[in-house]
Design a protein around this motif. Structure first.
Motif, short mmCIF file in Angstrom:
data_model
loop_
_atom_site.label_atom_id
_atom_site.label_comp_id
_atom_site.label_asym_id
_atom_site.label_seq_id
_atom_site.Cartn_x
_atom_site.Cartn_y
_atom_site.Cartn_z
N ALA A 73 8.04 -1.75 15.37
CA ALA A 73 7.79 -0.48 15.34
C ALA A 73 6.34 0.02 14.53
O ALA A 73 5.81 0.94 14.85
CB ALA A 73 9.06 0.31 14.79
N ASP A 74 6.36 -0.74 13.39
CA ASP A 74 5.05 -0.57 12.64
C ASP A 74 4.00 -0.70 13.54
O ASP A 74 3.09 0.21 13.11
CB ASP A 74 5.17 -1.48 11.24
CG ASP A 74 6.43 -0.91 10.28
OD1 ASP A 74 6.59 -0.02 10.44
OD2 ASP A 74 6.34 -1.57 9.11
N SER A 133 4.91 0.63 7.37
CA SER A 133 5.56 2.00 7.11
C SER A 133 6.10 1.79 5.56
O SER A 133 6.51 0.64 5.40
CB SER A 133 6.41 2.26 8.17
OG SER A 133 7.67 1.46 8.09
N GLN A 134 6.76 2.99 5.19
CA GLN A 134 7.49 2.93 3.89
C GLN A 134 8.80 2.41 4.02
O GLN A 134 9.48 1.78 3.18
CB GLN A 134 7.62 4.40 3.46
CG GLN A 134 6.15 4.98 2.84
CD GLN A 134 6.32 6.52 2.51
OE1 GLN A 134 7.53 7.02 2.41
NE2 GLN A 134 5.46 6.85 1.72
N ALA A 153 -9.39 -7.88 3.78
CA ALA A 153 -8.05 -8.37 3.79
C ALA A 153 -7.22 -7.53 4.16
O ALA A 153 -6.95 -6.34 3.78
CB ALA A 153 -7.61 -9.03 2.53
N VAL A 154 -6.27 -7.91 5.43
CA VAL A 154 -5.25 -6.95 6.04
C VAL A 154 -4.02 -7.61 5.98
O VAL A 154 -3.74 -8.72 6.40
CB VAL A 154 -5.73 -6.51 7.49
CG1 VAL A 154 -4.59 -5.73 7.96
CG2 VAL A 154 -6.95 -5.76 7.53
N GLY A 155 -3.09 -6.91 5.27
CA GLY A 155 -1.59 -7.59 5.55
C GLY A 155 -1.03 -6.61 6.43
O GLY A 155 -1.06 -5.72 6.75
N LEU A 156 -0.17 -7.37 7.26
CA LEU A 156 0.58 -7.10 8.53
C LEU A 156 2.01 -6.74 8.36
O LEU A 156 2.39 -7.16 6.86
CB LEU A 156 0.40 -8.05 9.51
CG LEU A 156 -1.06 -8.06 10.19
CD1 LEU A 156 -1.24 -9.54 10.71
CD2 LEU A 156 -1.37 -7.09 11.25
N PRO A 157 2.96 -6.13 8.85
CA PRO A 157 4.40 -5.80 8.48
C PRO A 157 5.02 -6.86 8.31
O PRO A 157 6.28 -6.54 7.45
CB PRO A 157 4.72 -5.16 9.72
CG PRO A 157 3.65 -4.81 10.42
CD PRO A 157 2.48 -5.54 10.11
N ASP A 158 4.74 -8.14 8.63
CA ASP A 158 5.63 -9.51 8.11
C ASP A 158 5.01 -10.13 7.13
O ASP A 158 5.32 -11.35 6.47
CB ASP A 158 5.71 -10.40 9.50
CG ASP A 158 4.16 -10.94 9.81
OD1 ASP A 158 3.55 -9.98 9.69
OD2 ASP A 158 4.15 -11.96 10.41
#
Length: 384
Positions: free
Chosen positions: A344-345, A10-11, A35-40
């Motif tokens: 939460a993301d 999220s922002q 390629a996927v970046g996760l919230p961490d």
């Protein structure tokens, strides 16, 4: 042609610009599909950590040097209300040294081939690795919680470690011989790497088991393992009828059932149920809170206002065993993003639901002196 890449955050989630640059750069590698970046997500050594990659080729550097690093959760028989962290801390000594049991017999019982690194079996290591005794804070999904045969009145043990020097040697060998180029899955270099990689996965799994065995033995406790997942690996996947290679570099699997996503030692951990549909995130979830500060920065930022002894008790009342001052500061809670925002993301993206939250009670990182314990009681192997 650059592959599709996506950031799931999220922002409100802070992501360092260098991590995004690395994600985009990795997406441009030959044969990369997504390629996927996760919230961490945070920067690594050339490639981002907290990400998953789908490719036609095999990239050892996208697995990294700690092949098989991951987390395992045990249900212990220790009643939470009677557990005394200070007394337990006194009994946890010498876990950095080699195990004094019959290693050859232990390996044979698990069909684990010998390696040059086996004196490190059963050791946690540095960095963000730990063994943590936890209490169940809140159960949000009682059915899923019961399905894992967890007891909210008993202490849990979460172990985070990997393949130690073995994984590093495997990566170094692959890079020295092939560089950073992707490997053709059908060619001998790829087959050689995959064989060693799979050995490191088994070694890392065995390492977490022996860490738990040593710690539980010191406490006179029994336990049964409930979960164990790898965060760093490459594996073949059937991707909508096509065989491709899924790399996880600091990412929990979303296709192996419930997983624990820990925060820092000063925040809650989350036991989550991955959603059935997770292709959006390459069938992966965040594996933790993700670093906010680079290693080596925390001491300069914190030492003026927090002494080492201040960092050995957390805001949640948990105790920390860490006698290496640099590591104590490097892994301070302030060095990490907020785990609540990361979870939460993931929930907002429809990737998981929360089963329960877990509170750290006693976190074991490192003692300065490693000495062997004598008279260790052999515990029930069935928990492994």
């Amino acid at each position: 042609m650059t592959a599709f890449y996506r950031l799931i955050a999220s922002q409100e989630t802070w992501i360092e610009g260098e991590a995004l640059r690395q994600l985009e750069q990795t997406a441009a590698l030959p044969g990369m599909r997504a390629a996927v970046g996760l919230p961490d997500l945070h920067p690594g050594k050339g490639y981002p950590i907290g990400a998953a990659f789908l490719s036609e080729r095999i990239y050892p550097a996208l697995v990294g040097n700690d092949i098989g690093c991951g987390m395992a959760l045990w249900q212990t028989d220790l009643p939470t209300r009677k557990f005394k962290p200070a007394r337990a801390a006194e009994r946890l000594q010498g876990l950095e040294g080699p195990w004094d049991g019959d290693l050859a017999a232990w390996r044979a019982a698990r069909d684990l081939a010998p390696t040059d690194f086996d004196t490190a079996l059963g050791t946690i290591g540095g960095g963000n690795h730990f063994a943590e005794l936890q209490a169940v804070e809140t159960v949000l999904d009682a059915t899923a919680f019961a399905g894992l045969e967890l007891d909210s009145d008993r202490v849990l043990l979460l172990v985070h470690s990997g393949s130690r020097g073995l994984g590093e040697a495997i990566l170094r060998g692959a890079i020295d011989s092939q560089g950073h180029q992707g490997l053709d899955p059908e060619a001998p270099p790829a087959r050689d790497y995959l064989g060693r990689h799979d050995q490191a996965l088994r070694w890392a799994d065995a390492n977490r088991r022996l860490i738990a065995e040593r710690l539980l033995d010191a406490l006179g406790a029994d336990a049964e393992r409930r979960l164990d997942v790898w965060h760093n690996l490459v594996q073949p996947v059937d991707w909508h009828g096509e065989r491709l290679w899924l790399h996880r570099k600091g990412a929990a699997p979303a296709d192996r059932g419930p997983v624990v996503i820990p925060g820092s030692r000063g925040s809650l951990s989350y036991l989550v149920q991955p959603s059935a549909e997770s292709d959006l995130s390459l069938r992966s979830l965040a594996h933790g809170a993700g670093r906010k500060w680079k290693r080596g920065e925390a001491r300069g930022r914190l030492s003026a206002r927090q002494r080492p002894e201040d960092l050995r008790t957390t805001a949640l009342g948990g105790q920390v065993i860490c006698e290496d001052k640099e590591l104590l500061y490097d892994e301070a809670p302030e060095s990490y993003k907020g785990i609540e925002r990361v979870i939460a993301d993931l929930v907002e993206a429809g990737l998981c639901t929360v089963i329960a939250t877990l509170r750290p009670v006693l976190t074991y990182k490192m003692r300065q002196s490693a000495h062997r314990q004598s008279g260790a009681r052999k515990i029930d192997r069935r928990r492994s």
